[in-house]
Structures are given as C-alpha cells and as structure tokens.
Design a protein around this motif. Structure first.
Motif, short mmCIF file in Angstrom:
data_model
loop_
_atom_site.label_atom_id
_atom_site.label_comp_id
_atom_site.label_asym_id
_atom_site.label_seq_id
_atom_site.Cartn_x
_atom_site.Cartn_y
_atom_site.Cartn_z
N LYS A 152 0.86 -1.18 0.00
CA LYS A 152 0.00 0.00 0.00
C LYS A 152 0.90 1.23 0.00
O LYS A 152 1.82 1.33 0.82
N VAL A 153 0.64 2.13 -0.92
CA VAL A 153 1.39 3.38 -1.03
C VAL A 153 0.44 4.52 -0.66
O VAL A 153 -0.57 4.74 -1.35
N ASN A 154 0.74 5.19 0.43
CA ASN A 154 -0.17 6.21 0.96
C ASN A 154 -1.59 5.64 1.06
O ASN A 154 -2.58 6.27 0.64
N ASN A 155 -1.67 4.42 1.57
CA ASN A 155 -2.95 3.74 1.83
C ASN A 155 -3.74 3.39 0.57
O ASN A 155 -4.96 3.24 0.62
N VAL A 156 -3.07 3.20 -0.54
CA VAL A 156 -3.70 2.74 -1.78
C VAL A 156 -2.95 1.50 -2.26
O VAL A 156 -1.72 1.51 -2.35
N SER A 157 -3.68 0.43 -2.56
CA SER A 157 -3.06 -0.81 -3.00
C SER A 157 -2.33 -0.62 -4.33
O SER A 157 -2.88 -0.05 -5.28
N GLN A 158 -1.08 -1.12 -4.39
CA GLN A 158 -0.30 -1.03 -5.62
C GLN A 158 0.47 -2.34 -5.84
O GLN A 158 0.81 -3.04 -4.88
N SER B 105 -5.70 4.29 7.71
CA SER B 105 -5.58 2.97 7.08
C SER B 105 -6.88 2.54 6.41
O SER B 105 -6.85 1.78 5.44
N GLU B 106 -8.02 3.02 6.91
CA GLU B 106 -9.31 2.64 6.33
C GLU B 106 -9.50 3.22 4.92
O GLU B 106 -10.36 2.76 4.17
N TYR B 107 -8.68 4.20 4.56
CA TYR B 107 -8.81 4.80 3.23
C TYR B 107 -8.56 3.78 2.13
O TYR B 107 -9.17 3.86 1.05
N ALA B 108 -7.68 2.81 2.37
CA ALA B 108 -7.37 1.79 1.36
C ALA B 108 -8.64 1.06 0.93
O ALA B 108 -8.87 0.84 -0.26
N GLU B 109 -9.46 0.69 1.89
CA GLU B 109 -10.69 -0.04 1.58
C GLU B 109 -11.72 0.89 0.94
O GLU B 109 -12.41 0.50 0.00
N ALA B 110 -11.81 2.11 1.44
CA ALA B 110 -12.75 3.08 0.86
C ALA B 110 -12.38 3.36 -0.60
O ALA B 110 -13.26 3.42 -1.47
N HIS B 111 -11.10 3.50 -0.88
CA HIS B 111 -10.63 3.76 -2.24
C HIS B 111 -10.95 2.59 -3.15
O HIS B 111 -11.41 2.77 -4.29
N ARG B 112 -10.73 1.38 -2.67
CA ARG B 112 -11.01 0.18 -3.47
C ARG B 112 -12.49 0.06 -3.78
O ARG B 112 -12.89 -0.24 -4.91
N LEU B 113 -13.33 0.27 -2.78
CA LEU B 113 -14.78 0.17 -2.98
C LEU B 113 -15.28 1.24 -3.96
O LEU B 113 -16.12 0.97 -4.82
N LYS C 118 -13.54 2.58 -6.33
CA LYS C 118 -13.04 2.25 -7.66
C LYS C 118 -13.94 1.25 -8.36
O LYS C 118 -14.31 1.43 -9.52
N PHE C 119 -14.35 0.19 -7.65
CA PHE C 119 -15.16 -0.82 -8.33
C PHE C 119 -16.61 -0.38 -8.50
O PHE C 119 -17.27 -0.71 -9.48
N ILE C 120 -17.13 0.41 -7.57
CA ILE C 120 -18.53 0.81 -7.70
C ILE C 120 -18.71 1.82 -8.83
O ILE C 120 -19.80 1.99 -9.37
N HIS C 121 -17.61 2.46 -9.24
CA HIS C 121 -17.68 3.40 -10.36
C HIS C 121 -17.87 2.70 -11.70
O HIS C 121 -18.13 3.37 -12.71
N TYR C 122 -17.73 1.39 -11.72
CA TYR C 122 -18.01 0.65 -12.95
C TYR C 122 -19.51 0.63 -13.26
O TYR C 122 -19.91 0.30 -14.37
N PHE C 123 -20.33 0.95 -12.27
CA PHE C 123 -21.79 0.89 -12.44
C PHE C 123 -22.36 2.28 -12.64
O PHE C 123 -22.03 3.22 -11.90
N ILE C 124 -23.23 2.41 -13.62
CA ILE C 124 -23.92 3.69 -13.85
C ILE C 124 -24.94 3.88 -12.72
O ILE C 124 -25.77 3.00 -12.46
N PRO C 125 -24.88 5.00 -12.01
CA PRO C 125 -25.78 5.20 -10.86
C PRO C 125 -27.22 5.44 -11.29
O PRO C 125 -27.49 6.05 -12.32
N ILE C 126 -28.16 4.93 -10.48
CA ILE C 126 -29.58 5.21 -10.69
C ILE C 126 -30.22 5.56 -9.36
O ILE C 126 -29.72 5.19 -8.29
N SER C 127 -31.30 6.25 -9.42
CA SER C 127 -32.04 6.65 -8.22
C SER C 127 -32.74 5.44 -7.61
O SER C 127 -33.07 4.47 -8.29
#
Length: 558
Positions: free
Chosen positions: A44-50, A518-526, A528-537
C-alpha cells in the motif's frame, strides 16, 4: 539524480531512494529488517493498493503486504486467475472460461469446451501442467496504461464483448490492462510482478468446471482446507439461472440496460424473482407445518437483509393461513458481567456463550409442547435479564420464528427435535460480476450495505464501519458460516441492479474517509469498483424491498 524519502510503515524506518525506484527495489532495501512471516506480494502506497512494479516519484509511506492481508490476498488470487486463463487459452483455444464465484474456500470456474464435451480429469491435469510451466518460467505480468478507446479496440479484436461493454460504460478516460506472454486480460486491481510469486495453488474438477484452490488466509504457505458446499453451489447456480432470465451476465450488461431506459423494469423483475422465492419458502414451511414443523430458524452474516426477509416471510406465512411469532434471542443474553471477553478485554457479543442457550432451549422445547412460558426481557441499560410477566404460548396455527447469528447453531435449539425445525440461511451472494474473470466478493456487497445503513442511522462513519469489518468477518467465520450448509434452504438477497443503486448513496459517504488513515485503502477500493456501475435513483425501489433496510424508506418497522 533526485532522491526521495520512503517511510516503511511495517517498521517505521525512513530511507532515501532514487526517484523512480520500484516497490520491488524499496522492498529489497528493507527486506532484512522486516522479518515478515510470509512472502511479500504487494504493498500500500499512501494507503492505496499497488503492485510491486509501481514506481515512486514523490515522498511516500509504504506498507508491504503478504497474502494473509486482505489486499495482498486479492492481488495473489487475481494473478493466479490470469495464469489459469492464459493456460486455458494455450491448451484449449476458443474455449470459454468463467471465473464465477467463491466456493469451498476456493473459486468455482465454469469451463465450456467448443465441442460441448464435458470436462474430464485428463483435461484438468493438462491445465495443471501448463500452469506449473508458466509459474516455473516466472513469466512476467506486464501492465499497459492506455486510453480507454485503445483498450476497447484491443479487447474487441479478441472478441471480449464482456470487457468491451464494461469499458464502454465505465466513463474512464484511461484504462490499465495486463499481458502475460501473448495473452491479454483486464483486472480492476494490481497483480504480482511475475508468475513465480504464485507458489501455492491447486486445481481440481468440480461439477461442470473446476475449483481453483488458493492459499489459506491465515497461513498462505498452505492451501486453504476445502469444505463441501453443495447447497451454496446450488444457490449460485440459481443465481446464474436468474441472470439468464434477465439477460444480465455482467456489469456491462446492467449498464447497457440502464442506458437503454430499462432500469425500472430491472428493478421490478429483480424484486419479483425474490418475492417468488420467498413465496416458495413460505409454501414449503406450510407443507412441513402440517407434518410437525413449528420452529423457523433464520441466520446469515451481517447486512444480509435478515430483518426485512423475516418481515416478508411472515406476510407470506400469514397468506398461507399460519400465524408467525417473532422470537428474540437478545432477551436470553446472559447478564453483562457474565459475558465472555475478547483478548483485548472488550465484550465478545458474537460468542454463543453470550446467550443463555440452555434456558432458551428449555423454553423452546416447552413452547413446542404447547406449554405457556414466561419469557425474559433483557434490559440493555442495566445489562441484566428481567422477568416482567411476559408470557408466550403457541396456538394451533402458530409458527415461531427465530432470527439471529446463532439461529442455526445446534446448541441454541438442542432441546427441540430436528423434525420440528425449518432452517433458512440468507446472504447477499453477489448477483453480478464485472466481467467473465472479475467477480465482486460477496463481502463487498454486504460491506457497502452496512456502510450506508450505519451512516444513514448516524451510528458510525464509513471509517468506523470499515475499521470494525475485519472483526465482524472473523466472528462470521466462527459462528455463522460453519452452519450454513445445514440449512433447508438458502436465500440470495442480492439484486442485479443493486450496485447501481448503492453507488448513488455510497460515493459521498466513502469519499469522507480521510486519505491519511488505514481505512482509506478499503474506501478507495470500494469507490473504484462501484464506479463501474452507472448510478440510478432508488425512487422506484419498493418500500418492502430488502434494499430499503440499508438505503432507508422501508415500510417495515424494525
């Protein structure tokens, strides 16, 4: 040459490195001082998986990870999946490999021969031999960063419609893809530098495909012990069947359907399929009621939607002519002074010993015999169990429903004949994959639900929920998962459209997690993957939906 400062979080030591140094080079400088028990696979580099090939151009904090860490484990398994995919391409050209879902502490892979012939042991042996050749040759994984348009062209030329649809709807300007030898694939997270890092793995035939076995999460030097999960496999097979009905196999399919204006229809069909399953369960309970079943036991891990499922099941039982009574195991908690504790001194509220299961078992046995029982009420302010004159007696048309993390633990209902029980296991067994080789872990589905619910209720921030998640999962492994295969039926509470709805709620909440924790790593990962989905109401999600338990607006009282 410019120098930069790198602080290793594993030991707190800062050293100087030339600008552009890779994480492999940084690790080599620290290796003799770290004394890590297992081989390093990522960082993890600055709490981001690499990945370990990542190069540093500014001062950074670096934490090296092995496969016993959740992030490191994902890197290891992801890389192993690429080796498997390349092997299948090498040994069975034009065949299809679908890496579908976690199963039996490994990953179930569906394999379709072009000829339509079934997979045989000789095929698996051939694949194993080629995988080992690639690993022995230490074949490097190469990452290419390109415009998304170029990546789409690369995958379209190779006939990867699943990846094309995913990238076309991702909204990203640039995309990373990977190459292993002459094989190209896409993964939404980093890989190990080369195949030689993958020392521990296994492959064996399972159903129509095979089971990819991976290292044990607690000791990655050995394979995870396989567990037999026939019922879990059945519910995943049912999920695939529903995907076929809805013509949704991956995130790209969901996004395309949303863009074509079918979001409302997807919601309605998803809800109808779940209701159909609940009706079927209620009718089966009704049939067994006439053969003696009086006790319905419901369990599942955190954020499965157990509370809403119980409400909806109760309604369907009423429609069958039965009268369900909900029964809380919380009232049978031992007095707080008698509650077991964790090694850190905190109360272990997930432990079965937190419940006076002997008293509960006695009361259940008496209720099953038609007796009247004075049941306790737990005072959470004083931390004591009290008797306030509350009495319960089942009538001829009554069914008792117990929902809780220990509901399927035999200790809880030891005094009740098994013939009187109907056991239900519920979980959000993620209903969609990103593409044919990138699944979404079931835990991520539940963690997103919990983050949103905790935040909306004002209970915990996203950072606090993420920090608690590891201990939640450890408790589930000890107290819930060992009993899931004993269930009479499993219920998948995930919806195909779910991540599109969750994104609308989760983005702002996850973005609030500070980058320096340290929790930022998980927040960043989540994120990243949720951005693959187009948001709807969520406005068309019905008020009785399981989703409403997490995003708010439920018509049920909890």
């Amino acid at each position: 040459m410019s120098m930069l400062q790198v602080r290793c979080k594993n030991n707190g030591i800062t050293k100087s490195f030339p600008e552009g140094s890779s994480l492999v080079e940084v690790y080599q400088a620290y290796a003799g001082e770290l004394n890590m028990p297992y081989p390093v696979v990522s960082a993890k580099v600055n709490n981001v998986s690499q990945g370990l090939k990542y190069r540093l151009y500014h001062n950074r904090d670096v934490e090296f990870l092995d496969a016993s860490d959740g992030s490191g484990r994902r890197v290891y398994v992801r890389s192993l999946c690429f080796v498997l995919y390349k092997t299948v391409r090498d040994t069975f050209p034009n065949c299809k490999l679908y890496i579908e879902h976690p199963l039996s502490r490994g990953y179930y892979c569906n394999f379709k021969k072009r000829s339509g012939e079934p997979l045989v042991d000789a095929d698996v042996k051939l694949i194993c031999n080629r995988m080992q050749e690639i690993i022995d040759a230490d074949m490097p994984f190469r990452r290419t960063e390109s415009t998304t348009e170029e990546a789409i062209r690369v995958f379209r030329e190779r006939g990867f419609s699943d990846k094309v649809k995913l990238l076309e709807t991702s909204g990203q300007a640039y995309t990373d893809y990977y190459t292993l030898g002459d094989t190209v694939d896409y993964y939404y997270g980093p890989l190990v530098p080369s195949a030689g890092y993958l020392k521990v793995w296994g492959l064996e035939r399972y159903q129509e495909g095979f089971l990819l076995r991976v290292p044990d999460k607690h000791n990655p030097l050995v394979l995870a012990e396989k567990v037999n999960q026939p019922r879990t496999f059945e519910v995943f097979a049912e999920k695939v069947h529903w995907d076929v009905i809805m013509r949704l196999s991956n995130a790209g399919d969901v996004n395309k359907a949303i863009l074509r204006g079918y979001a409302s229809e997807l919601i309605q069909v998803s809800e109808a399929l779940q209701e159909k399953k609940i009706v079927k369960i209620a009718e089966e309970i009704d049939a067994r009621f006439h053969k003696g079943v009086k006790l319905v036991l419901i369990t599942g891990p955190s954020s499965s939607g157990k509370s809403t499922f119980c409400k909806r099941l109760s309604i369907q039982l009423l429609a069958c002519g039965l009268r369900p009574y909900s029964f809380s195991t919380d009232d049978y908690f031992v007095n707080r002074v008698d509650t077991p504790k964790l090694p850190n001194g905190q109360y272990d509220f997930d432990n079965i010993e937190t419940v006076d299961y002997k008293l509960l078992g006695d009361h259940l046995a008496r209720l099953m015999n038609g007796e009247m029982v004075e049941v306790p009420e737990y005072n959470f302010v004083t931390g004591k169990r009290e008797y306030n004159g509350k009495r319960l007696q089942l009538k001829n048309d009554s069914v008792l429903i117990i929902e809780g993390i220990h509901a399927l633990n035999p200790l809880l209902t030891a005094g009740v004949d098994d013939a009187l029980k109907y056991k239900i296991y519920i979980s959000a067994l993620t209903s969609i994959s990103l593409d044919e080789h990138n699944w979404i872990p079931t835990q991520d589905n539940r963690l997103l639900r919990r983050i949103i619910r905790d935040y909306n209720k004002g209970a915990f921030s996203a950072r606090e929920t993420i920090s608690q998640w590891k201990s939640v999962c450890e408790a589930e492994e000890q107290w819930i998962f060992p009993f899931q295969e004993s269930a009479d039926v499993m219920f998948n509470s995930a919806l195909n459209i779910e991540f599109a709805v969750l994104r609308t709620h989760a983005e702002l909440i996850l973005s609030s997690v500070p980058k320096n924790c340290s929790e930022y790593a998980e927040a960043h990962r989540l994120l990243k993957f949720i951005h693959y989905f187009i948001p709807i109401s969520d406005k068309e999600i019905p008020p009785t939906s399981i989703m409403r338990e997490f995003v708010g607006g439920s018509s049920f009282k909890y």
